[in-house]
Scaffold this active site. Structure first.
Site, mmCIF file in Angstrom:
data_model
loop_
_atom_site.group_PDB
_atom_site.id
_atom_site.type_symbol
_atom_site.label_atom_id
_atom_site.label_comp_id
_atom_site.label_asym_id
_atom_site.label_seq_id
_atom_site.Cartn_x
_atom_site.Cartn_y
_atom_site.Cartn_z
ATOM 1 N N ASP A 145 9.459 -11.137 29.303
ATOM 2 C CA ASP A 145 8.702 -9.956 28.686
ATOM 3 C C ASP A 145 7.363 -11.992 29.054
ATOM 4 O OD1 ASP A 145 6.206 -9.394 27.439
ATOM 5 O OD2 ASP A 145 7.751 -8.487 25.881
ATOM 6 N N ASP A 218 2.063 -1.634 27.566
ATOM 7 C CA ASP A 218 2.169 -1.061 26.791
ATOM 8 C C ASP A 218 2.001 0.534 27.177
ATOM 9 O OD1 ASP A 218 4.067 -3.425 26.589
ATOM 10 O OD2 ASP A 218 4.000 -2.744 24.188
HETATM 11 C C1 GLA Z 1 6.444 -6.063 24.626
HETATM 12 C C2 GLA Z 1 6.973 -5.208 25.856
HETATM 13 C C3 GLA Z 1 6.751 -4.121 25.222
HETATM 14 C C4 GLA Z 1 8.287 -4.386 24.586
HETATM 15 C C5 GLA Z 1 7.479 -5.967 23.224
HETATM 16 C C6 GLA Z 1 8.448 -6.422 22.853
HETATM 17 O O1 GLA Z 1 4.912 -5.643 24.029
HETATM 18 O O2 GLA Z 1 5.490 -5.142 26.826
HETATM 19 O O3 GLA Z 1 8.104 -3.227 26.364
HETATM 20 O O4 GLA Z 1 9.664 -5.828 25.003
HETATM 21 O O5 GLA Z 1 6.943 -6.755 24.055
HETATM 22 O O6 GLA Z 1 8.578 -7.406 21.749
#
Ligand code: GLA
Length: 393
Positions: A145, A218
């Site tokens: 990520d 997200d």
């Molecule tokens: C980002 C990702 C999410 C999750 C969070 C965790 O926002 O896109 O899917 O993994 O981080 O902190």
């Protein structure tokens, strides 16, 4: 930096198409991920309970095999740079063994940055070391990520004002580094890029051995956000295929923020998109409706179809939207969507999707044979609802 960018692009182009390790993610990965429900509070016990429920509910046998621990499992690095889990995760190897003992696969999460999105330790400067440790723990899936690595990208941008690709080249190199480190372990590990679609990862992800990549920011458990993501996926179909999938983010089915019709829309859209299906709910508290949506065999079969083709929009008219996905055996899956606030009729011309004369129409959510039909097929659909069909000769 210009030479570096040119070399990176040349490299990526030269290795495409090399779709990761043979056999991994031949169909879109399915499983469960801790984030959407447990977020930063997840514990070893929650993950074990999810593994238990995947088995007892029948989800594992329906295809949901990855058990993915998202952000916030990490503790601190020791003097040798070895990253230890935090107090909520006493023993990652034991957790992996437990997951494997249930016939499931173990997934984990990190970042190319110094910190993860939750502010925990990332893998920057420790890529090979972390990859080896994951392999030793029996990890089968890594979500990587971007988050704090964006600081490094901003820095590159500031240092190379003449080079519009400086930041993206640095990002691609960081994702390649972990891709190479995973490959070097010799263990098949699904490589899942999470960088919210920055610089069109569907174009360069496969060249780095990525098996899936997020296409958007997200998701959350609202109808508005879910459809904003889902219906924005038009045009990406050609970039998906066995071993490499577009990822419009994890499922929210069962988290309580949408109606049953809205969750059916969510599931229908994701299966038409050949999206990875990672349930994100508390599996210990599922209603019968949640189970019937997540475990509908025909919906899952659309997602997992051997042809490995992602679906796309056929046409859109205001709040009405029709998507199709080619399936093996000359069949076609059709989603008739009603995004409006009232009951509406939505139609598809069967001839336009390749069925001259009459065709067999199966309604997935009703589990009902609609008989042989020809010409325009119309379905009455509740607000925010969907009719999901499989049409065959
Ligand atoms: C980002 C990702 C999410 C999750 C969070 C965790 O926002 O896109 O899917 O993994 O981080 O902190």
């Amino acid at each position: 930096m210009r030479t570096f960018v040119a070399l990176t692009i040349a490299f990526v182009t030269a290795v495409i198409p090399v779709y990761g390790q043979a056999g991994i993610a031949a169909t879109p990965p399915m499983g469960w991920n801790s984030w959407n429900h447990f977020a930063g509070h997840v514990t070893d016990a929650d993950v074990r309970a999810a593994a238990d429920e995947l088995v007892s509910t029948g989800m594992r046998d329906a295809g949901y095999v990855y058990v993915n621990v998202d952000d916030t499992w990490q503790g601190k690095r020791d003097a040798d740079g070895v990253l230890h889990p935090n107090d909520r995760f006493p023993d990652m190897k034991a957790l992996g063994d437990y997951i494997h003992s249930k016939g499931l696969k173990f997934g984990i999460y990190s970042s190319p940055g110094a910190k993860t999105c939750g502010g925990y330790e990332g893998s920057l400067g420790h890529e090979a070391q972390d990859a080896k440790m994951y392999a030793a723990w029996g990890v089968d899936f890594l979500k990587y990520d971007l988050c704090s690595f964006q600081d490094n990208m901003h820095k590159a941008e500031a240092e190379h004002p003449d080079d519009p690709n400086a930041a993206n080249a640095l990002m691609v190199a960081a994702y390649k580094k972990m891709g190479d480190a995973l490959k070097a372990t010799g263990r098949p590990i699904v490589y899942s890029l999470c960088q919210y679609g920055v610089d069109q990862p569907w174009k360069w992800g496969p060249g780095l051995g990525a098996n899936m990549w997020r296409t958007t920011d997200d998701i959350n458990d609202t109808y508005g956000r879910m459809i904003a993501i889902g219906f924005s996926q038009a045009g990406l179909a050609k970039y998906a295929g066995p071993g490499h999938w577009n990822d419009p983010d994890m499922l929210e089915v069962g988290n309580g923020g949408m109606t049953e019709d809205e969750y059916k829309t969510h599931m229908s859209l994701w299966v038409l998109l050949a999206a990875p299906l990672l349930a994100g709910n508390d599996l210990t508290k599922m209603s019968e409706a949640d189970k019937s949506i997540l475990m509908n065999k025909e919906a899952i079969a659309i997602d997992q179809d051997a042809l490995g083709k992602q679906g796309d929009r056929l046409y859109e008219s205001g709040d009405l939207d029709v998507w199709t996905k080619p399936l093996s055996g000359g069949r076609v899956a059709v989603g008739l969507f009603n995004r409006s606030w009232s009951v509406r009729d939505v139609s598809v011309d069967l001839e336009k999707i390749g069925f001259k004369g009459n065709a067999k129409v199966w309604n997935v959510w009703q589990g009902k044979d609609m008989g042989r039909r020809s010409g325009v097929y119309t379905s009455r659909i509740p607000k925010h609802g969907v009719t999901l069909l499989v049409v065959s000769k």
